[in-house]
Scaffold this active site. Structure first.
Site, PDB file in Angstrom:
ATOM      1  CD  GLU A   1      47.008  58.598  67.780  1.00 37.91           C
ATOM      2  OE1 GLU A   1      46.451  59.543  68.366  1.00 37.91           O
ATOM      3  OE2 GLU A   1      46.553  58.065  66.761  1.00 37.91           O
TER       4      GLU A   1
ATOM      5  CD  GLU B   1      41.870  57.544  69.062  1.00 39.58           C
ATOM      6  OE1 GLU B   1      40.976  58.348  68.776  1.00 39.58           O
ATOM      7  OE2 GLU B   1      42.850  57.838  69.790  1.00 39.58           O
TER       8      GLU B   1
END
Ligand code: BG6
Length: 475
Positions: free
Chosen positions: A368, A165
């Site tokens: 995720e 991220e």
């Protein structure tokens, strides 16, 4: 597209789940580990410190055995930089190498493929003191760390993820406790995007190094991708959605895949006198790094309308407040929310998969996806989490539709394998298939319990995604 017949999940589809070192391991200063930025940050009031977490450092065998019982084909975990290199550079900590060797070997002993994230929000504190990603040397620091990992684990780890991220580090870093802006910085946006640039160059170099050192291995990025919808068919709302998609999503994947800045982002940065400086060799490095696949985290979509110039930025990973002059964030009335306020959009998962695949045409692994919720351990030693089963069921259903749409999928790793500590909402926001007996401040037994979703996911994996019905057998 309405399909007459659904395509199956690929034969060797990688079903599994994810965790990250600083959120699951604990033992944060044990066996020679240096502190990371997560160990020295001030945690949000009312949330746990990150010193014990789920204590996986001492319980990895039990956790991996439970993952094997669920039938995992893959386990995505991250390697703590400061456990391997306590100062971030320099001397290697042999105990750190030993620990990850143990984890990797334990996975392999259970036929679980290790999928390693190289950097998940945990900059060594010693490197923060040297300017963190602001320092142009950060590129070399990260390449050196990668080299140590490739040398020590590359004989057994075949799948690597670079930076978790990076887009969230850039957009909401202070919320996650990562962005370190030197005091006295006048143009914070410029500084932020200079750090972002260093990460992009570091990622590109590490992808090239991986191919050079480990020709058999595969490597990819792991941003948080959320398709942004226009709030209406007003053409200006589409412009806003394009702006936000570029700044939040495509910048990161365009760079990873094409080595080029997205044009909308570049003009946004020009407008704010925030274009990053290219150092010698950067352009070449960016052009030379190529991913083999795309990993991305998906939690929900976003919706925006034309900016009125008053948006303040900020928020957390899924609750952007919009950006002045770019887009105004609005609620999507078609979507439900989690108990923690994140919108739930399974169809948006299919939308996002279709969009990412048609833009980049690389195989995708979901690194995720999941539901953060309050879970309760009941007297029968069980955790009844039908809400999590429903969330996952709907997302997996949409993933199969995306496969039928022609999207090439490699695997699915929901967040999280085991309960762990959230980025900013504590232990109480649980995601795991495996319940950990502790609460925010009371460590209790730290024993593991199988949630209902554990048994359900086991059935899903055993049927290679064919059987998503909510029924399951608890053994
Ligand atoms: C992602 C991160 O943003 O989402 C994880 O990669 C994080 O580290 C997960 O835990 C869920 O977010 P949160 O804020 O609920 O922990």
């Amino acid at each position: 597209m309405l399909h007459k017949q659904l395509k199956p999940f690929p034969e060797n589809f990688l079903w599994g789940a994810s965790t990250s070192a600083y959120q699951v391991e604990g033992a944060n200063l044990e066996d020679g580990k240096g502190p990371s930025c997560q160990d020295v940050k001030k945690v949000p009031e009312g949330t746990s410190e990150l010193d014990v977490c789920a204590d996986q450092y001492h319980r990895y065998k039990e956790d991996i055995a439970l993952m094997a019982e669920m039938g995992f084909k893959v386990y995505r975990f991250s390697i703590s930089w400061s456990r391997i290199l306590p100062e971030g550079t320099g001397a290697v900590n042999p105990k750190g190498i030993e620990y990850y060797n143990n984890v990797i070997n334990e996975c392999l002993a259970h036929d679980i493929v290790p999928l390693v994230t190289m950097f998940h929000f945990d900059m060594p504190a010693a490197l923060d003191q040297r300017g963190s990603w602001s320092n142009p040397e950060s590129v070399d620091w990260f390449v050196n760390f990668a080299k140590v990992m490739f040398e020590n684990f590359g004989d057994r780890v075949k799948y690597w993820l670079t930076i978790n991220e990076q887009n969230m580090l850039t957009l909401v870093g202070p919320m996650i406790g990562t962005l370190c802006i030197p005091e006295g910085t006048e143009n914070v946006l410029k500084e932020t995007y200079q750090q972002n640039h260093h990460m992009l160059v570091a990622q590109a170099k590490v992808m090239a190094l991986c191919h050079e050192m480990l020709p058999e291995a595969k490597i990819g990025p792991a941003p948080n991708i959320a398709l942004i919808y226009p709030n209406s068919n007003k053409p200006e709302d589409t412009i806003a959605a394009q702006n936000m998609n570029a700044i939040r999503n495509w910048l990161y994947l365009d760079m990873a895949v094409y080595g080029k800045y997205n044009n909308l982002v570049w003009s946004y940065l020009e407008e704010h006198d925030a274009c990053p400086e290219f150092h010698e060799g950067d352009a070449e490095a960016l052009a030379n790094g190529h991913p083999d696949f795309i990993g991305f985290n998906y939690y929900s979509t976003g919706t925006v309308e034309e900016s009125d110039g008053t948006e303040t930025g900020g928020g957390d990973q899924q609750s952007s407040r919009g950006l002045a002059g770019v887009a105004k964030n609005v609620k999507n009335p078609n979507l439900m929310k989690t108990e923690f306020g994140w919108e739930i959009d399974p169809v948006g998962f299919r939308n996002t998969l279709r969009e990412v695949y048609s833009r980049y045409r690389l195989p995708i692994i979901i690194t995720e996806n999941g539901l953060g919720a309050y879970d309760t351990l009941t007297e029968d030693g069980r955790v009844h989490d039908p809400y999590r089963i429903k969330y996952l069921q709907e997302h997996i259903k949409q993933m199969r539709l995306a496969i039928t749409d022609g999207v090439e999928m490699m695997g699915y790793c929901p967040w999280s394998a085991v309960d762990l500590v959230s980025t900013h909402e504590g232990v109480r926001k649980r995601y795991g298939f495996i319940y950990v007996d502790r609460d925010e401040f009371d460590l209790r037994t730290l024993d593991r319990y199988r949630k209902d979703s554990f048994f359900w996911y086991k059935k899903v994996i055993a049927s290679n995604g064919e059987d998503l019905s909510p029924e399951f057998t608890a053994e």
